[in-house]
Every structure is written in structure tokens, then in C-alpha cells.
Design a protein around this motif. Structure first.
Motif, PDB file in Angstrom:
ATOM      1  N   GLY A 194      -7.541   0.973 -11.989  1.00 50.48           N
ATOM      2  CA  GLY A 194      -7.084   2.078 -12.078  1.00 50.48           C
ATOM      3  C   GLY A 194      -5.324   2.170 -12.461  1.00 50.48           C
ATOM      4  O   GLY A 194      -4.958   2.755 -13.371  1.00 50.48           O
ATOM      5  N   TRP A 195      -4.639   1.407 -11.708  1.00 44.78           N
ATOM      6  CA  TRP A 195      -3.337   1.070 -11.866  1.00 44.78           C
ATOM      7  C   TRP A 195      -3.184   0.233 -13.019  1.00 44.78           C
ATOM      8  O   TRP A 195      -2.198   0.817 -13.855  1.00 44.78           O
ATOM      9  N   ASN A 231      -4.322   2.829 -16.242  1.00 42.28           N
ATOM     10  CA  ASN A 231      -4.259   3.802 -16.245  1.00 42.28           C
ATOM     11  C   ASN A 231      -5.247   4.799 -16.182  1.00 42.28           C
ATOM     12  O   ASN A 231      -5.546   5.700 -17.031  1.00 42.28           O
ATOM     13  N   VAL A 288      -7.482   7.266 -14.168  1.00 44.15           N
ATOM     14  CA  VAL A 288      -6.939   8.103 -13.141  1.00 44.15           C
ATOM     15  C   VAL A 288      -8.048   8.409 -12.115  1.00 44.15           C
ATOM     16  O   VAL A 288      -7.711   8.370 -11.027  1.00 44.15           O
ATOM     17  N   ARG A 313      -8.322   5.821  -9.488  1.00 44.67           N
ATOM     18  CA  ARG A 313      -7.139   6.051  -8.251  1.00 44.67           C
ATOM     19  C   ARG A 313      -7.282   7.073  -7.421  1.00 44.67           C
ATOM     20  O   ARG A 313      -6.648   7.157  -6.398  1.00 44.67           O
ATOM     21  N   GLN A 347       6.951  -0.492  -4.803  1.00 42.71           N
ATOM     22  CA  GLN A 347       6.975  -0.272  -6.406  1.00 42.71           C
ATOM     23  C   GLN A 347       7.418  -1.888  -7.059  1.00 42.71           C
ATOM     24  O   GLN A 347       7.610  -1.858  -8.216  1.00 42.71           O
ATOM     25  N   PHE A 406       3.783  -1.917  -9.113  1.00 40.04           N
ATOM     26  CA  PHE A 406       3.672  -0.975 -10.321  1.00 40.04           C
ATOM     27  C   PHE A 406       4.554   0.178  -9.885  1.00 40.04           C
ATOM     28  O   PHE A 406       4.984   0.590  -8.728  1.00 40.04           O
ATOM     29  N   ASP A 450       5.369   4.189  -9.376  1.00 43.15           N
ATOM     30  CA  ASP A 450       4.547   5.604  -9.280  1.00 43.15           C
ATOM     31  C   ASP A 450       5.405   6.491  -9.505  1.00 43.15           C
ATOM     32  O   ASP A 450       6.257   6.829  -9.000  1.00 43.15           O
ATOM     33  N   TRP A 451       5.111   7.033 -10.754  1.00 40.95           N
ATOM     34  CA  TRP A 451       5.848   8.258 -11.261  1.00 40.95           C
ATOM     35  C   TRP A 451       5.074   9.618 -11.032  1.00 40.95           C
ATOM     36  O   TRP A 451       5.354  10.693 -11.753  1.00 40.95           O
ATOM     37  N   GLY A 452       3.982   9.685 -10.015  1.00 41.43           N
ATOM     38  CA  GLY A 452       3.215  10.791  -9.857  1.00 41.43           C
ATOM     39  C   GLY A 452       4.061  11.764  -9.588  1.00 41.43           C
ATOM     40  O   GLY A 452       4.973  11.992  -9.016  1.00 41.43           O
TER      41      GLY A 452
END
Length: 182
Positions: free
Chosen positions: A39-40, A43, A45, A48, A115, A118, A120-122
Motif C-alpha cells: 500500500g505504501w 499508493n 489506499v 493502508r 519517515q 516513506f 507520510d503527507w496524510g
């Protein structure tokens, strides 16, 4: 040299059950960690966060789960010295990653591991984007430590490893019950 099975946590009458639990745990952890990591990486979703509205699984959590699962699958009978060495390296990596995250919470600092793999800009990234929850970090650190202690021949280490495993499992059950009833 064949070593005893690393998951023989029960008395001889319960060895079959204990080995099946370890196999199931290894498969489950590898699948959850692998899907979350996919998922990461790609991408996706839904990999995740299986249920919309619930928090996403953090990248480092997926990595640690995958490493723990790999260890459980690698160190099944018969255990060769190469598989045991690789299993130990994998379990050390998992323990260090989870333990460092827990240390970040304890010291109220950012060591940069959240980070490292990856970004994480969620929307719900919060003050520590990419960081697994403190209870997750604690549980995975306990499991990693239990794996490292479990591999030792001396009985006191094995008993401590069993206690850490039970404690970490209890935390996971309570967290799961919380999600189911919320």
C-alpha cells in the motif's frame, strides 16, 4: 546442527498447537505487513486502511510486522544455522525499528526514523507524521525483544520472553476490541 523449534512455548503435549500458532502468526504478520507495505510502495489506499475512517497503518509498522512474520516463518523446524542467523538479523532489525519509535515517544524527540522509508503527507498525519502509535511501538518492541530472548537456551530468558509475548498479545487484543466496539 538442528536446534529445537523456536516456537515450542508449550509443554510437549501442546507442541503441535504451539507450532501451529507460530505458523499462523508468521503467515498473518507477513500478509498484513506485506499488504501494508505494498500500500505504501504503490499508493494503494485500501491496503493502508482496510476500513475507511480508521487510521492508516504506518509504513514502519508494516515493515516491523513483515520482519516479525519473516522471522517466524524462517525459524521453523528444521532450523539451519543460515536460517537462524538470517532470522536473528531480521528480528534485530524489527526490534530496533520499533524500539527506536518507542524511544522517540519516551524522550519526546524526533530521531528521524518515522519517515526514513516513506513520507507520510496524510491529512491526519499529526505532529509526528509517519510515526506508529505509542501502544503499537510498545507492543512491537515487546514482541521483538521476546523473539530475541526466546532464542536463548537459558530458561529464565525463555520465561521472560513468554511473559513479554503474552503482554504484547494482550495489548493487541484490547486494541482490537476497542476498534470493534467503537
Amino acid at each position: 546442527m538442528n536446534r529445537p523449534h523456536v516456537c515450542d512455548i508449550a509443554e510437549p503435549a501442546g507442541l503441535v498447537i504451539a507450532r501451529r500458532i507460530c505458523l499462523g502468526g508468521g503467515i498473518f504478520s507477513t500478509i498484513v505487513g506485506g499488504l501494508g507495505l505494498a500500500g505504501w510502495l504503490f499508493n494503494i489506499v485500501v491496503f493502508r486502511s482496510l476500513v475507511p475512517g480508521l487510521p492508516v497503518i504506518k509504513a514502519n509498522t508494516t515493515i516491523v510486522l513483515l520482519l516479525i512474520g519473516i522471522y517466524l516463518l524462517l525459524c521453523r523446524e528444521p532450523v539451519s544455522s543460515k536460517r537462524l542467523l538470517l532470522g536473528r538479523m531480521v528480528s534485530w532489525a524489527a526490534t530496533i525499528l520499533a524500539g527506536t519509535t518507542f524511544l522517540e515517544y519516551a524522550l519526546r524527540t524526533n530521531l528521524g526514523v518515522d519517515q526514513m522509508f516513506f513520507r507520510d503527507w496524510g491529512v491526519r498525519a499529526g505532529p509526528n507524521p509517519g510515526r506508529m502509535a505509542p501502544i503499537t511501538a510498545l507492543s512491537l518492541t515487546l514482541l521483538g525483544t521476546a523473539i530475541l530472548l526466546r532464542d536463548r537456551k537459558r530458561s529464565p530468558f525463555r520465561e521472560v520472553a513468554e511473559a513479554l509475548t503474552i503482554f504484547a498479545g494482550s495489548i493487541g487484543l484490547v486494541a482490537t476490541a476497542g476498534y470493534l466496539y467503537s
